[in-house]
Write a protein that holds these residues in place. Structure first.
Motif, short mmCIF file in Angstrom:
data_model
loop_
_atom_site.label_atom_id
_atom_site.label_comp_id
_atom_site.label_asym_id
_atom_site.label_seq_id
_atom_site.Cartn_x
_atom_site.Cartn_y
_atom_site.Cartn_z
N CYS A 1 2.92 5.77 -3.21
CA CYS A 1 4.02 6.60 -3.73
C CYS A 1 4.01 6.62 -5.25
CB CYS A 1 5.37 6.07 -3.24
SG CYS A 1 5.74 6.41 -1.54
N PHE A 2 3.87 5.45 -5.85
CA PHE A 2 3.89 5.36 -7.32
C PHE A 2 2.79 6.21 -7.94
CE2 PHE A 2 2.27 3.47 -11.23
CZ PHE A 2 3.40 3.53 -12.03
N PHE A 3 1.55 6.02 -7.50
CA PHE A 3 0.45 6.74 -8.12
C PHE A 3 0.45 8.22 -7.79
CE2 PHE A 3 -1.28 2.42 -8.64
CZ PHE A 3 -1.46 2.48 -10.01
N PHE B 1 10.32 2.00 -6.90
CA PHE B 1 11.32 0.94 -6.86
C PHE B 1 12.36 1.22 -5.77
CE2 PHE B 1 15.35 -0.92 -8.30
CZ PHE B 1 14.99 -2.25 -8.35
N LEU B 2 12.85 2.46 -5.71
CA LEU B 2 13.84 2.79 -4.69
C LEU B 2 13.24 2.74 -3.29
CD1 LEU B 2 15.81 5.66 -6.46
CD2 LEU B 2 16.58 3.33 -6.00
N PHE C 1 11.00 12.36 2.71
CA PHE C 1 10.92 12.28 4.17
C PHE C 1 9.88 11.23 4.59
CE2 PHE C 1 9.23 13.70 8.30
CZ PHE C 1 10.39 13.57 9.05
N THR C 2 8.77 11.17 3.86
CA THR C 2 7.76 10.15 4.13
C THR C 2 8.35 8.76 3.92
OG1 THR C 2 6.04 11.67 3.44
CG2 THR C 2 5.45 9.35 3.53
N THR C 3 9.11 8.60 2.86
CA THR C 3 9.77 7.31 2.60
C THR C 3 10.78 7.00 3.70
OG1 THR C 3 9.49 7.66 0.23
CG2 THR C 3 11.09 6.00 0.89
N PRO D 1 0.81 -1.22 0.00
CA PRO D 1 0.00 0.00 0.00
C PRO D 1 0.85 1.27 0.00
CG PRO D 1 -0.93 -1.57 1.54
CD PRO D 1 0.38 -2.14 1.06
N PHE D 2 1.92 1.29 0.78
CA PHE D 2 2.78 2.47 0.80
C PHE D 2 3.47 2.67 -0.55
CE2 PHE D 2 7.00 4.34 1.30
CZ PHE D 2 6.64 5.60 1.75
N VAL D 3 4.01 1.60 -1.10
CA VAL D 3 4.75 1.70 -2.36
C VAL D 3 3.83 2.11 -3.50
CG1 VAL D 3 6.09 0.39 -4.05
CG2 VAL D 3 6.52 0.09 -1.62
#
Length: 178
Positions: free
Chosen positions: A16-18, A165-166, A47-49, A11-13
């Motif tokens: 981020c992508f969208f 991806f990162l 920062f969120t990542t 869900p987090f990834v």
């Protein structure tokens, strides 16, 4: 347990992508800007990542073990270990911080570069508006803007993928240190 163990980070990834993709694609609409062309937005994303990586790492390994996993385990004599491990840990901590800062700057620079190139081609038309070169510059500059615009669409998708991806890579190394 059904599914892959990494599904809990999905869900987090995907968010981020969208988010990055939609922000990038908004820049293709006239008079709308790409939010990722603003450094403050990309810093907030990085920062969120950064916070997510720490949260997932601490949740999986525990607070102390997560922070200690920054320095790799080494078979060293005790005296040498006392000297080297803290130095290596500080170097790895700085690298951990730099990775996330570079995440923000890379996304910002890639999006901003496309906008700058289009602005330069548009400026060519304005510079030659009062000269006889206008008839040659205007069509070639317009074609160049369209081609760079198509390239920007590709970059919008690519940068969203690379950011996600990162983020996945950073979470994976936090959860499973080697």
């Amino acid at each position: 347990q059904v599914g892959h163990p990494a599904d809990k980070y999905l869900p987090f990834v995907l968010s981020c992508f969208f988010y990055v993709l939609i922000c990038n694609l908004l820049g293709a609409i006239p008079w709308l800007g790409s939010a990722t062309g603003e450094l403050n937005v990309t810093i907030a994303l990085a920062f969120t990542t950064f916070c997510a990586v720490i949260m997932y790492g601490v949740r999986e390994l525990g607070f102390f073990r997560f922070w200690m996993s920054l320095a790799p385990s080494m078979e060293l004599p005790f005296l040498l270990k006392i000297i080297l491990v803290p130095m290596i840990w500080v170097i790895e901590l700085v690298g951990f911080l730099i990775k996330h800062a570079v995440l923000a700057i890379r996304l910002f620079a890639n999006i901003m570069a496309g906008h700058t190139v289009i602005a330069v081609f548009l400026g060519f038309i304005a510079l030659t508006a009062d000269s006889s070169m206008w008839a040659v510059v205007m069509p070639s500059s317009t074609i160049a803007q369209v081609l760079v615009g198509l390239l920007e669409l590709f970059v919008a998708f690519l940068q969203a993928y690379v950011f996600a991806f990162l983020a996945t890579l950073f979470i994976g190394t936090a959860v499973h240190p080697h």
